[in-house]
Design an enzyme around this catalytic site. Structure first.
Site, PDB file in Angstrom:
ATOM      1  N   THR A 129      51.324  28.277  22.990  1.00 15.89           N
ATOM      2  CA  THR A 129      52.151  27.085  22.771  1.00 15.89           C
ATOM      3  C   THR A 129      52.491  26.337  24.067  1.00 15.89           C
ATOM      4  O   THR A 129      53.082  25.273  24.036  1.00 15.89           O
ATOM      5  CB  THR A 129      53.474  27.451  22.058  1.00 15.89           C
ATOM      6  N   GLY A 130      52.110  26.883  25.203  1.00 13.81           N
ATOM      7  CA  GLY A 130      52.410  26.216  26.479  1.00 13.81           C
ATOM      8  C   GLY A 130      51.478  25.046  26.752  1.00 13.81           C
ATOM      9  O   GLY A 130      50.543  24.783  25.994  1.00 13.81           O
ATOM     10  N   GLU A 136      49.119  24.528  29.101  1.00 17.90           N
ATOM     11  CA  GLU A 136      47.712  24.877  29.263  1.00 17.90           C
ATOM     12  C   GLU A 136      47.165  25.550  28.011  1.00 17.90           C
ATOM     13  O   GLU A 136      46.041  25.288  27.601  1.00 17.90           O
ATOM     14  CB  GLU A 136      47.515  25.796  30.472  1.00 17.90           C
ATOM     15  N   GLU A 168      32.871  33.936  49.245  1.00 21.91           N
ATOM     16  CA  GLU A 168      33.801  33.393  50.230  1.00 21.91           C
ATOM     17  C   GLU A 168      34.127  34.497  51.221  1.00 21.91           C
ATOM     18  O   GLU A 168      33.927  35.676  50.931  1.00 21.91           O
ATOM     19  CB  GLU A 168      35.099  32.922  49.548  1.00 21.91           C
ATOM     20  N   HIS A 207      43.255  29.865  48.586  1.00 18.12           N
ATOM     21  CA  HIS A 207      42.691  31.031  47.918  1.00 18.12           C
ATOM     22  C   HIS A 207      43.225  32.263  48.621  1.00 18.12           C
ATOM     23  O   HIS A 207      42.929  32.493  49.790  1.00 18.12           O
ATOM     24  CB  HIS A 207      41.176  31.029  48.034  1.00 18.12           C
TER      25      HIS A 207
END
Ligand code: SF4
Ligand code: SF4
Lengths: 300, 518
Positions: free
Chosen positions: A17-18, A20, A216, A255
């Protein structure tokens, strides 16, 4: 057949329900993911894009039958409880989208996952997409974009950066190279499915002929992949790019994973290990599609 | 990563009933002498910094008298270690040390478990000790469900050749130390040395703790101002940026400066990335084209337009930057028109005086690029939006052209002023700001474009002007997504009846100091 997500996964959304949760429920369903229902404590009885909302995972399972996959969108400090709840109710694969999940919480999630013989992707992941099969998370943002950006084929993508997962996959598709599954492993240092686990799944996936890896600096995931290649556990060709060449030692970008730690984790160390193991490491991101074409042609 | 000072680490140890030497933290010589009188002479004086190697830097001293102590305080307080000035000293009882050990817990990313490290030889240079005497060191992964069991701890440390008496004195302390590590959300928790005194008592003589940035919210007691690693104290602008991030959980905003005042002789770029991987690649494009970045900035994770706006305002608080380069991964999942609107509002308010190249590849990039063209096309400097088929390098080259056209002029920072709302007679709060309407001006407006532009549909027409269609509390809670569409729609009609006020704590006074300093 693709990896991690196919049409067969029975998927639930925790935190549906948020902001996002709602948006990505629509994305996942419209792309063809088999989404069963959602969970938000205190919101049982509501509907989101036609999906029923339950208070708890066990109530959802009682009403809808067993589920095997959950995508989590709850706030970071509630992730641990949501993940353990899912695991204790039979979920075997969790995708943890939120950023900033405390690392000690991730350690606990990891221990519970092991106990239940389950896996998790993330935290801090854009998710996983198998072309024409389904999406877990938010890759593509909108189903119409995801459908037009990513074409089906035989290349698997694994990436430490969310944005780059989409952009590599888009540029590959533009170059006429199709994709099996694309996976953002997550930007944190402790993640459920680092590159090495994803690469192993690609190795066993009949649809995938070549693996593209965006690495990375920081952590030892890429070094582990190199070791697996040397040991003969990975025989499919790997095309890799390692970001962060210009980063100062100890400089930290958003990151969390991009930290240089000791010898493992450095740009040079990763590139050397991968090259020695026979991976095709490109130093310019734009070269990836051409390199993939070249290696695929050699294979035939 | 958020590091704690030694004295903070020791407070944690104390809470977990691990013995520490008697001591006090002080910041003046008078306080030091008073503390030493209480503790008892002689005392140890230790600078409180985040760096290791304090001994080598002369930051650890002994004092047997008040005069000696005052002299040390004079030397040490204000002393520079790296980029930090020493502000606090720890005054401690001098122990009669008989033996030193090393003990620590650190998170092993690969194993996804805490890892226990112990060495029966401790003190400075533990890395070398570990290499030279591998038999003195044990390591073990800790099972989260099991924790450190006392008997197992004893078994482990006995492998380093400790005698039974010493081992059994240490084991319970190590068990407690594990608890302390878990409870304080530490990424690493080290005592080097852990000591045994001549009378066979164990003390933690030093303590280094690194707290997980993501768990700092659980620990207000640590007083961590910015939960990120810096090799120097954060700049004032970085503090301002951090407050923006802290007050808005939607998306992330990360900012740090490379050089506080950009050297006007060099081509210094205001850099605004989106997403870690894409940002790093985009920064390469900056350096490969012979420019430097004044700052690193990343707004990602689907931030609202208001956050991108604030980020742009922060970046444009740096005098001398010659261009504004925004570039992310190139194929963003989020709707890119939000960022575009953030840029538009910021650039128009600032009266942008340097060129900007904005790479907006991703969802709805066509709309985003159009917004940039429509609103910013009229600026005297070159501003352009780009899409997913434009590489960072080509966009950076375009910026260089714009900088040339602009005579390579540097950016002048203007005073920070919020939109003037004096004539507005209707307003409501949003999550991080407020929206104001001058209703008299709306009477002549035939389109009521603001209402139609609001995608969450929270505006309605009331007496010929826009008004909230929902409970104001809901708007403040986040139903108004701060997309800035209504303000831009009004502007597009040539009107300025609707104004969005998005304060940035501390920026006005920061800029005032900058402009006055000139
Ligand atoms: S567009 Fe502007 S002038 Fe027209 S109604 Fe809305 S706020 Fe008033
Ligand atoms: S009122 Fe509507 S259009 Fe205006 S900022 Fe809020 S959500 Fe956006």
């Amino acid at each position: 057949m693709a990896i991690i997500i196919t049409k067969q996964n029975r998927v639930i959304i925790q935190g549906i329900t948020g902001r996002e949760g709602q948006a990505r429920a629509q994305l996942m369903m419209e792309y063809g993911t088999q989404v069963i229902a959602g969970v938000t404590p205190g919101r049982a009885g509501e509907e989101v894009h036609g999906l029923m909302v339950y208070d708890t995972v066990s109530e959802l399972v009682a009403a809808k039958g067993p589920v095997d996959t959950s995508v989590i969108f709850v706030p970071a400090h509630l992730v641990k409880d949501a993940a353990i709840e899912a695991l204790e109710n039979g979920v075997k694969l969790i995708v943890i989208v939120p950023d900033r999940v405390p690392v000690h919480d991730v350690l606990e999630i990891s221990a519970h996952a092991k106990k239940h013989n389950a896996n998790f992707v993330g935290p801090n992941t854009l998710g996983v997409l198998s072309v024409d099969e389904g999406i877990l998370g938010m890759i593509g943002g909108k189903a119409s974009s995801a459908k037009s950006w990513f074409k089906r084929g035989n290349v698997g993508v694994t990436s430490r950066s969310g944005g780059i997962t989409s952009s590599i996959s888009y540029y590959l598709s533009q170059a006429g190279i199709g994709l099996s599954t694309i996976c953002h492993v997550g930007g944190d240092a402790v993640i459920g499915m680092p590159h090495n686990k994803v690469v192993e799944l690609f190795q066993n996936d009949p649809q995938t002929d070549l693996i593209v890896m965006f690495g990375e600096i920081g952590t030892s995931q890429e070094e582990t992949v190199a070791e697996m290649m040397k040991a003969g556990k990975i025989t499919k060709p790997v095309v890799a790019y390692i970001g962060g060449k210009g980063a100062k030692k100890g400089t930290r970008f958003s990151h969390a994973g991009a930290i240089v730690e000791g010898n493992k984790g450095s740009w040079e160390g990763k590139v050397t290990a991968l090259r020695e193991a026979g991976a095709h490491v490109v130093e310019n991101f734009q070269e990836i599609p051409a390199k993939v074409k070249e290696v695929l042609a050699q294979k035939k | 990563m958020a590091k704690l000072y030694e004295y903070q680490g020791k407070e944690i140890l104390k809470k977990h009933e691990i013995p520490i030497p008697k001591g006090a933290v002080i910041s003046t010589a008078d306080e030091a002498v008073a503390a030493a009188e209480k503790i008892g002479w002689p005392v140890v004086v230790k600078i409180q910094t985040w760096s290791t190697g304090r001994k080598a830097a002369g930051g650890v001293r002994f004092a047997a008298t008040a005069d000696e102590l005052r002299k040390h305080c004079g030397d040490l307080l204000g002393m520079k270690i790296g980029n930090f000035a020493v502000e606090k000293l720890l005054i401690e009882q001098k122990l009669a040390i008989a033996r030193e050990f090393f003990a620590g817990f650190i998170i092993n990313d690969t194993a996804q478990k805490p890892m226990f490290l112990f060495s029966s030889r401790g003190g400075s240079g533990i890395e070398e000790i570990a290499k030279e005497y591998p038999d003195a060191v044990v390591t073990a992964e800790v099972d989260i469900f099991e924790g450190m069991k006392p008997y197992r701890t004893l078994e482990l440390i006995k492998k380093t050749g400790l005698d039974p008496k010493t081992a059994s004195a240490l084991a319970p302390i190590l068990v407690k130390m594990y608890e302390a590590m878990r409870k304080s959300d530490a990424r690493s928790f080290e005592c080097n040395p852990l000591v045994m005194t001549a009378d066979e008592k164990v003390y933690a003589a030093d303590c280094h703790v690194v707290v997980d940035d993501y768990a700092v919210f659980r620990h207000p007691e640590f007083g961590i101002e910015i939960a990120r690693e810096f090799d120097r104290p954060p700049t004032e602008l970085e503090r301002i940026a951090y407050m923006v991030e802290k007050n808005d959980y939607r998306g992330t905003f990360f900012f740090f400066q490379m050089a506080e005042a950009a050297d006007t002789k060099e081509a210094v770029i205001g850099f605004h990335g989106a997403g870690g991987g894409g940002s790093m690649m985009s920064m390469n494009a900056v350096s490969e084209n012979g420019c430097k970045i004044a700052n690193f900035c990343d707004t990602s994770g689907n931030p609202p337009a208001s956050k991108v706006y604030r980020a742009a305002k922060v970046i444009l608080s740096q005098p001398g930057i010659k261009g504004y380069f925004s570039s992310g991964s190139g194929v963003a999942s989020q709707e890119q028109f939000h960022s575009a609107r953030g840029f538009v509002k910021a650039f128009l308010e600032e009266g942008l005086d340097v060129p900007a190249s904005i790479r907006l590849g991703g969802n709805s990039e066509e709309i985003a690029m159009q917004i940039i063209a429509d609103f910013l096309g009229g600026l005297p400097v070159q501003v352009k939006g780009f899409g997913k088929n434009d590489s960072p390098d080509s966009v950076m080259k375009h910026l260089l052209e714009g900088m040339k056209k602009n005579g390579n002029k540097g950016h002048t920072v203007k005073p920070f002023v919020l939109p003037d709302t004096k004539k507005c007679d209707y307003s409501f709060q949003t999550m991080t700001g407020s929206i104001h309407v001058e209703r008299a001006a709306c009477a002549a407006c035939t389109t009521k474009a603001c209402i139609g532009s609001c995608s969450p549909k929270i505006l309605k027409e009331e007496n010929g002007a826009p008004a909230l269609a929902i409970d104001p509390k809901e708007a403040k809670k986040g139903k108004c997504i701060e997309c800035l569409a209504c303000e831009l729609a009004c502007m597009a009609k040539g009107m300025k009846a609707l104004k969005i006020v998005l304060p940035i704590e501390g920026l006005a006074s920061y800029r005032e100091k900058l402009t006055k300093g000139k």
